[in-house]
Design an enzyme around this catalytic site. Structure first.
Site, mmCIF file in Angstrom:
data_model
loop_
_atom_site.group_PDB
_atom_site.id
_atom_site.type_symbol
_atom_site.label_atom_id
_atom_site.label_comp_id
_atom_site.label_asym_id
_atom_site.label_seq_id
_atom_site.Cartn_x
_atom_site.Cartn_y
_atom_site.Cartn_z
ATOM 1 N N GLY A 123 39.749 47.015 37.035
ATOM 2 C CA GLY A 123 40.220 45.659 37.279
ATOM 3 C C GLY A 123 41.723 45.497 37.220
ATOM 4 N N SER A 126 43.952 49.074 41.367
ATOM 5 C CA SER A 126 44.444 50.345 41.891
ATOM 6 C C SER A 126 44.400 50.358 43.418
ATOM 7 C CB SER A 126 43.628 51.506 41.321
ATOM 8 O OG SER A 126 42.244 51.333 41.575
ATOM 9 N N GLU A 159 42.467 45.195 53.152
ATOM 10 C CA GLU A 159 41.338 45.204 52.218
ATOM 11 C C GLU A 159 40.189 44.339 52.740
ATOM 12 O OE1 GLU A 159 40.132 45.926 47.800
ATOM 13 O OE2 GLU A 159 42.196 46.087 48.484
ATOM 14 N N ASP A 171 46.385 40.042 43.923
ATOM 15 C CA ASP A 171 46.680 41.423 43.572
ATOM 16 C C ASP A 171 47.840 41.965 44.393
ATOM 17 O OD1 ASP A 171 44.504 41.102 41.952
ATOM 18 O OD2 ASP A 171 43.170 42.375 43.125
#
Length: 385
Positions: A123, A126, A159, A171
């Protein structure tokens, strides 16, 4: 680190790399499960992350290897488009290459060597770190005029559309835009943000990996999101709100009986967690680490009791931490159901705390957590050789 990567790059490719890049990992300090409800998040970049050694070549092949997955190496011919490669880690950088290819850049042959000192699946993001460092490296090597916000957005698009994970922007944005000794207060909808000073002179920020894979996180995330969307529709019978986080506290308290008991719990977390982000920003501006720690604790209590996304492992870390003298704050970070917690600990109590939490966690869970001391670092960057 540079020496290790030089040795390993030569071992794999028989020559030296040209450039070296780094993208951090991130932790969300407070503001959990409210980004998709119109709320604010407060992430920061940390000094752990992903290194990328890279070289342009004349050979029409992309070569990928990683010190974290030594058994998986890939040689992919240059193509007009690329497709997802089963479920391997290579999809994160390959998706970035595909993005630039679709935009007309036509990148040529390259050799990649990655190394990350981030625990996979914990979490700390990465995957986003790999995406951002790859995007930044390619835009630098090929002189593409993308700013860091564009790097974050294209990494999110990779992503979402190439890897197939429907993540938000937090993120990638915090990894691209991080600033040393500062947290970000970010509106994930508008991308408006502020840097908030976060000085840890007398305290240490620790990341505690439960070492439990987040097996329930995706399904429970979808459940919580659907519940919040249903609650918003019900409240909009009495008002006109764009998101749960725009609902005033007094409206919620006066109309919560419209909701089922479970909806009440979920919405309570959302509204008050968003307030905690605002309160945390004020506390950090005043360098009031003690108040910030109390808000961290309140956040975990809400995630544990109202949003119900913690679980035995995270709650064990939290409860054992707040019972330990010298811990000013502790909370889960990320989606929950495993993954990581963070703790703020007085400097002179760090080693005793590590021993205490490791022993208590092992006694209750049956295996040990992994503990990292981290600093708040900057965003993606080239490391000058």
């Amino acid at each position: 680190m540079q020496t290790l990567l030089q040795q390993e790059f030569r071992s794999r490719y028989n020559h030296d790399f040209d450039r070296l890049f780094f993208a951090p990992a991130r932790v969300n300090l407070i503001g959990e499960h409210i980004d998709y409800n119109g709320g604010l998040v407060m992430p920061c970049a940390i000094t752990h992350g992903t290194y990328l050694a890279i070289k342009r070549t004349e050979e029409p092949v992309l070569k990928f290897s990683s010190l974290n997955f030594p058994e998986d190496t890939f040689e992919i011919p240059i193509q007009n488009s690329y497709t997802k490669n089963k479920d391997y880690w290579v999809n994160y950088p390959l998706g970035v290459v595909d993005y630039f290819t679709q935009k007309g850049l036509e990148p040529g042959g390259m050799e990649f060597l990655f190394y990350g000192n981030i625990p996979n699946g914990a979490g700390l993001s990465s995957s986003a770190s790999i995406e951002v460092v790859t995007a930044y490296a390619i835009k630098t090597l090929y002189n593409v005029s993308y700013g860091t916000t564009q790097i974050a957005l294209l990494s999110q698009e990779v992503e979402n559309n190439f890897v197939g994970v429907n993540c938000g922007i937090m993120d990638q944005f915090s990894i691209a835009m991080g600033k040393a000794n500062h947290a970000l207060v970010l509106d994930c909808e508008t991308l408006e943000f502020n840097y908030i000073p976060f000085q840890l002179k007398d305290h240490t920020l620790l990341v505690l990996n439960t070492n439990k894979q987040r097996t329930l996180a995706a399904s429970k995330y979808n459940e919580r999101r659907a519940t919040c969307e249903a609650a918003l529709k019900i409240f909009n019978q009495k008002g006109s709100f764009s998101s749960l986080c725009t609902i005033p506290e007094d409206f919620f308290e006066n109309h919560k009986e419209m909701l089922t008991p479970e909806m009440q719990q979920r919405v309570k977390h959302v509204i008050y967690e968003n307030q905690r982000v605002h309160q945390s920003a004020q506390a950090l501006k005043q360098n009031n680490i003690i108040e910030f720690g109390q808000l961290m604790n309140a956040s975990h209590e809400s995630l544990m009791n109202d949003y119900e996304v913690t679980g035995l492992e995270l709650d064990t870390i939290y409860l054992e931490s707040i019972a330990f003298s010298g811990v000013v704050g502790c909370r889960m970070t990320g989606a929950g159901f495993g993954g990581c917690a963070i703790a703020l600990v007085e400097n002179n109590r760090v080693e005793d705390y590590k021993t205490h939490i490791s022993n208590q966690y092992f006694n209750k869970i049956g295996y040990a957590p992994t503990i990292y001391e981290v600093s708040i670092g900057g965003g993606v960057q080239e490391i000058i050789l």
